[in-house]
Design an enzyme around this catalytic site. Structure first.
Site, PDB file in Angstrom:
ATOM      1  CE  LYS A  46      -0.485   0.432   5.107  1.00 18.79           C
ATOM      2  NZ  LYS A  46      -1.323   0.434   6.230  1.00 18.79           N
ATOM      3  NE  ARG A 149      -8.091   0.865  10.540  1.00 13.29           N
ATOM      4  CZ  ARG A 149      -6.765   0.594  10.198  1.00 13.29           C
ATOM      5  NH1 ARG A 149      -5.967   1.521  10.590  1.00 13.29           N
ATOM      6  NH2 ARG A 149      -6.287  -0.466   9.543  1.00 13.29           N
ATOM      7  CE1 TYR A 290      13.277  32.565  -0.215  1.00 14.78           C
ATOM      8  CE2 TYR A 290      12.679  30.066   0.071  1.00 14.78           C
ATOM      9  CZ  TYR A 290      12.917  31.340  -0.668  1.00 14.78           C
ATOM     10  OH  TYR A 290      12.563  31.197  -2.180  1.00 14.78           O
ATOM     11  CG  MET A 338       8.191  23.914  -2.883  1.00 19.69           C
ATOM     12  SD  MET A 338       7.210  24.825  -4.022  1.00 19.69           S
ATOM     13  CE  MET A 338       6.341  25.831  -2.509  1.00 19.69           C
TER      14      MET A 338
END
Length: 398
Positions: A46, A149, A290, A338
């Site tokens: 998964k 669940r 930054y 980023m």
């Protein structure tokens, strides 16, 4: 470390070790059942194979394991496409997640198993019957033994599964499963053992209600339980995070030593490397990145890496993490951006030529683990690897 995988030389890429993956499968195959007999090994692919890349991992494990588990129906169907393209005999494939009635029809036609966890499946019966299936859909009944669940609770199980007895024409019950709540978080497994007791009670109730004549495939043990709860291995194991060479938790490693007498060796499959975009000197007193959060205290040779939080390198490791260059630890300077990370390579290289950085994995005698990087990011290694960008190039190595 070389120049990277061809046209990805100026980007980051993931290397997947085929030999490490084989080794990890062998570890779980050697565990056997609670009675010492061998057990089939199922693996969980998964989340894009826990971020490692389904397209790359599937060919590596298909011939080595017995069962393939998925969450998404579309991923399970990719297995059948792959098998047809390669001329391979079909493996057992199980979809653990929810499916729609139309998806159930497609899965039935492809011989893919699904999980029935609630009475919502009653609504799928007309669709399955109208489809004129040549064979019934193979299903595994999910029992909620204490996770809270999915699944039928023990109190409701006898009444809630009655529709299965009346739907044998389209639903064939072949298995029963549950999932543990906290095997990874503790070394004392009292709650897990109570779940095992509940599971066995539920299996008995299910058999009684359905009049099951043949053995059901029972599975409850994910990686941690497969390692530390021999009683829970049953007919098969669902190996997830540890297929990729990662321990579920430090507690699991400690428990494994107590239960098995030694700690099995799990080999991390994934390494993450990146070729520098630029290498240059900055004078003492220069700000980096930054927000001016870092200032050099001496002349510093920096390398700019074209990787950032867009790719899955966590912003929270800013100013805490290290990467490896030429076998040396190089600190991350300032904020992770980023698309960029800036590192100090002053003591790792003697010129301004490009360097290859290892963000995860081994370089020489040093290594950076997924657990370490996740720790710097204040998260779990599960989250770290599954959030690695699907766009990153993945390269299989031996």
């Amino acid at each position: 470390m070389g120049d990277g995988p061809g046209d990805a030389a100026l980007a980051s890429w993931l290397e997947l070790s085929a030999s490490a993956l084989r080794h990890n499968v062998d570890v779980f195959r050697s565990l056997g059942g609670g009675d010492g007999t061998p057990r089939p090994v199922g693996v969980v692919l998964k989340g894009n194979a826990y971020g490692h890349g389904l397209a790359q991992v599937l060919p590596l494990v298909h011939g080595q394991v017995d069962i393939l588990y998925f969450i998404a129906p579309q991923d399970a169907l990719k297995v059948r496409e792959y098998e047809r393209a390669q001329g391979l005999a079909p493996r057992q494939v199980v979809v653990l997640g929810g499916v729609s009635p139309r998806e159930a029809v497609a899965l039935a036609r492809e011989g893919v198993d699904v999980v029935v966890a609630d009475r919502g499946w009653v609504d799928a019966l007309p669709v399955l019957r109208e489809a004129g299936l040549e064979r019934a859909l193979r299903v595994h009944v999910h029992i909620d033994t204490g996770l809270g669940r999915e699944g039928f609770t023990l109190a409701r199980l006898p009444d809630d599964v009655d529709f299965l007895a009346e739907a044998r024409d389209v639903l064939e019950v072949v298995g029963v499963l549950s999932h543990f709540s906290n095997t990874e978080d503790v070394t004392e497994q009292g709650y897990a053992l109570a779940q095992v007791d509940a599971f066995e009670t539920g299996v008995g109730l299910l058999r009684q209600r359905l009049g099951a004549e043949r053995p059901l495939q029972r599975h409850i043990a994910a990686s941690a339980a497969a390692l530390v709860l021999p009683r829970a291995r049953y007919e098969t194991q669902r190996v997830g995070i540890s297929l990729y060479g990662l321990w579920p938790s430090p507690e699991t490693r400690l428990s494994a030593r107590l239960v098995l007498g030694e700690v099995p060796v799990l080999k991390p499959v994934l390494s993450w490397r990146c070729r520098s975009q630029a290498v240059k000197w900055l004078p003492s007193g220069s700000y980096v990145g930054y927000g001016c959060t870092y200032r050099t205290s001496e002349p510093t040779r920096i390398a700019v890496l074209p990787v950032g939080y867009y790719d899955g390198y966590p912003r929270l490791v800013s100013g805490k993490a290290h990467v490896l260059v030429n076998g040396r630890r190089c600190p991350v300077l300032g904020r992770v951006m980023m698309n960029h990370v800036i590192i100090d390579v002053t003591r790792a290289t003697s010129d301004d030529g490009p360097v290859t950085a290892t963000l995860l994995g081994r370089d020489g005698e040093e290594s950076i683990s997924a657990e370490a990087l996740a720790g710097w990011a204040q998260t779990l290694h599960y989250e770290l690897v599954t959030r690695l960008g699907a766009h990153l190039k993945r390269v299989v190595v031996e």
